[in-house]
Design a protein around this motif. Structure first.
Motif, PDB file in Angstrom:
ATOM      1  N   PRO A  21       0.804  -1.225   0.000  1.00 42.16           N
ATOM      2  CA  PRO A  21       0.000   0.000   0.000  1.00 42.16           C
ATOM      3  C   PRO A  21       0.834   1.269   0.000  1.00 42.16           C
ATOM      4  N   VAL A  22       1.978   1.261   0.699  1.00 38.64           N
ATOM      5  CA  VAL A  22       2.808   2.469   0.728  1.00 38.64           C
ATOM      6  C   VAL A  22       3.429   2.735  -0.634  1.00 38.64           C
ATOM      7  N   LEU A  23       3.931   1.710  -1.286  1.00 36.04           N
ATOM      8  CA  LEU A  23       4.523   1.894  -2.611  1.00 36.04           C
ATOM      9  C   LEU A  23       3.466   2.312  -3.633  1.00 36.04           C
ATOM     10  N   LEU A  24       2.265   1.773  -3.492  1.00 34.30           N
ATOM     11  CA  LEU A  24       1.180   2.195  -4.377  1.00 34.30           C
ATOM     12  C   LEU A  24       0.904   3.686  -4.203  1.00 34.30           C
ATOM     13  N   TYR A  25       0.896   4.140  -2.955  1.00 32.17           N
ATOM     14  CA  TYR A  25       0.640   5.556  -2.681  1.00 32.17           C
ATOM     15  C   TYR A  25       1.767   6.428  -3.229  1.00 32.17           C
ATOM     16  N   VAL A  26       3.000   5.996  -3.064  1.00 40.14           N
ATOM     17  CA  VAL A  26       4.139   6.751  -3.604  1.00 40.14           C
ATOM     18  C   VAL A  26       4.052   6.842  -5.125  1.00 40.14           C
ATOM     19  N   ALA A  27       3.678   5.738  -5.767  1.00 41.42           N
ATOM     20  CA  ALA A  27       3.519   5.751  -7.223  1.00 41.42           C
ATOM     21  C   ALA A  27       2.384   6.680  -7.641  1.00 41.42           C
ATOM     22  N   PHE A  28       1.304   6.653  -6.876  1.00 35.51           N
ATOM     23  CA  PHE A  28       0.161   7.532  -7.147  1.00 35.51           C
ATOM     24  C   PHE A  28       0.580   8.994  -7.082  1.00 35.51           C
ATOM     25  N   LEU A  29       1.365   9.341  -6.064  1.00 32.75           N
ATOM     26  CA  LEU A  29       1.841  10.718  -5.942  1.00 32.75           C
ATOM     27  C   LEU A  29       2.834  11.052  -7.056  1.00 32.75           C
ATOM     28  N   GLY A  30       3.656  10.078  -7.422  1.00 33.58           N
ATOM     29  CA  GLY A  30       4.619  10.323  -8.491  1.00 33.58           C
ATOM     30  C   GLY A  30       3.960  10.634  -9.822  1.00 33.58           C
ATOM     31  N   VAL A  31       2.779  10.062 -10.040  1.00 34.22           N
ATOM     32  CA  VAL A  31       2.055  10.314 -11.291  1.00 34.22           C
ATOM     33  C   VAL A  31       1.358  11.670 -11.268  1.00 34.22           C
ATOM     34  N   GLY A  32       0.775  12.034 -10.129  1.00 30.37           N
ATOM     35  CA  GLY A  32      -0.109  13.199 -10.104  1.00 30.37           C
ATOM     36  C   GLY A  32       0.432  14.457  -9.467  1.00 30.37           C
ATOM     37  N   VAL A  33       1.558  14.385  -8.771  1.00 28.64           N
ATOM     38  CA  VAL A  33       2.098  15.563  -8.085  1.00 28.64           C
ATOM     39  C   VAL A  33       3.435  15.938  -8.717  1.00 28.64           C
ATOM     40  N   ARG A  34       3.538  17.192  -9.116  1.00 29.34           N
ATOM     41  CA  ARG A  34       4.758  17.692  -9.752  1.00 29.34           C
ATOM     42  C   ARG A  34       5.212  18.966  -9.067  1.00 29.34           C
ATOM     43  N   SER A  35       6.490  19.209  -9.107  1.00 27.65           N
ATOM     44  CA  SER A  35       7.030  20.445  -8.558  1.00 27.65           C
ATOM     45  C   SER A  35       6.495  21.644  -9.332  1.00 27.65           C
ATOM     46  N   GLY A  36       6.072  22.669  -8.610  1.00 25.82           N
ATOM     47  CA  GLY A  36       5.572  23.881  -9.253  1.00 25.82           C
ATOM     48  C   GLY A  36       4.092  23.892  -9.529  1.00 25.82           C
ATOM     49  N   GLN A  37       3.386  22.797  -9.220  1.00 26.33           N
ATOM     50  CA  GLN A  37       1.933  22.785  -9.403  1.00 26.33           C
ATOM     51  C   GLN A  37       1.269  23.599  -8.294  1.00 26.33           C
ATOM     52  N   PRO A  38       0.035  24.099  -8.546  1.00 25.10           N
ATOM     53  CA  PRO A  38      -0.698  24.828  -7.495  1.00 25.10           C
ATOM     54  C   PRO A  38      -0.862  23.964  -6.253  1.00 25.10           C
ATOM     55  N   VAL A  39      -0.592  24.552  -5.106  1.00 27.81           N
ATOM     56  CA  VAL A  39      -0.490  23.779  -3.884  1.00 27.81           C
ATOM     57  C   VAL A  39      -1.818  23.143  -3.470  1.00 27.81           C
ATOM     58  N   LEU A  40      -2.930  23.854  -3.624  1.00 22.03           N
ATOM     59  CA  LEU A  40      -4.212  23.300  -3.178  1.00 22.03           C
ATOM     60  C   LEU A  40      -4.643  22.121  -4.044  1.00 22.03           C
TER      61      LEU A  40
END
Length: 223
Positions: A21-40
């Motif tokens: 589950p932790v690796l799945l969550y890390v992968a999920f964040l890696g796909v959808g969260v990028r540096s410089g994106q709007p914080v909210l």
């Protein structure tokens, strides 16, 4: 209870069943969260992904012992309900720590601005809103996990299917505290307004408490 939670946590870490589950969550964040994106926007995405992960962690913590070991632990601590509650609290705490770490990373790498990058968003307020939304999703995920595993559902196939469906409904159903909190972050990002999802948090806490009480009460009946 503290000693029992420490035992559950040590058992979880040694089993390495938390890795999936932790690796799945890390992968999920890696796909959808990028540096410089709007914080909210990033905070909403981060909170939403934690709901099914928490439900998964609950299942792991509740089912990681063989029946004989569960019986011994229950006898040592004064009954099945208390032993079951410790498993739920262990999963809740682990998910909370994971969500807090993810929120901190998002605050560090995201741009404190609205979706169109024209309105500045204060990071302290955004961080508070993100933590509250994360708490909503963790609590709802714990409720889903508690209702979709032992003692209510014993068959693994049914438990997994119910958990997936329950997590999805908790995220998309109108009136769900998790949906309200996540949607508030995404909508607030459009105008640069930081929502404070206090009412959704209270609702999620009530649902999680009711689910935990039901599951713990049924352990004496259904094992």
């Amino acid at each position: 209870m503290t000693a029992l939670i420490r035992y559950r946590t040590a058992l979880l870490l040694r089993s390495q069943r938390w890795l999936a589950p932790v690796l799945l969550y890390v992968a999920f964040l890696g796909v959808g969260v990028r540096s410089g994106q709007p914080v909210l926007d990033s905070l909403g995405y981060t909170a939403a992904g934690l709901l099914p992960v928490t439900a998964w962690l609950v299942q792991v913590c509740v089912t990681q012992e063989p029946p004989a070991a569960r019986t011994v632990v229950a006898a040592a601590v004064g009954g099945q309900p208390r032993a079951h509650l410790s498993a739920l609290l262990t999963a809740l705490g682990c998910a909370g720590l994971l969500g807090t770490a993810a929120t901190a990373v998002v605050l560090l790498i995201s741009e404190p601005a609205s979706t169109d990058h024209t309105v500045r968003v204060p990071l302290p307020s955004a961080g508070l809103a993100g933590l509250l939304a994360t708490a909503c999703c963790v609590l709802l995920g714990a409720a889903v996990g508690a209702l979709c595993t032992r003692p209510l559902l014993h068959r693994r196939g049914r438990s997994i299917a119910a958990t997936v469906l329950g997590a999805l409904l908790a995220l998309v159903t109108s009136g769900s505290p998790a949906k309200y909190a996540v949607t508030g972050l995404v909508t607030g990002s459009l105008t640069g307004t930081v929502p404070v999802p206090v009412l959704p948090l209270l609702g999620a806490a009530a649902v999680a408490t009711a689910a935990a009480l039901l599951a713990c009460a049924l352990t004496s009946v259904r094992g």
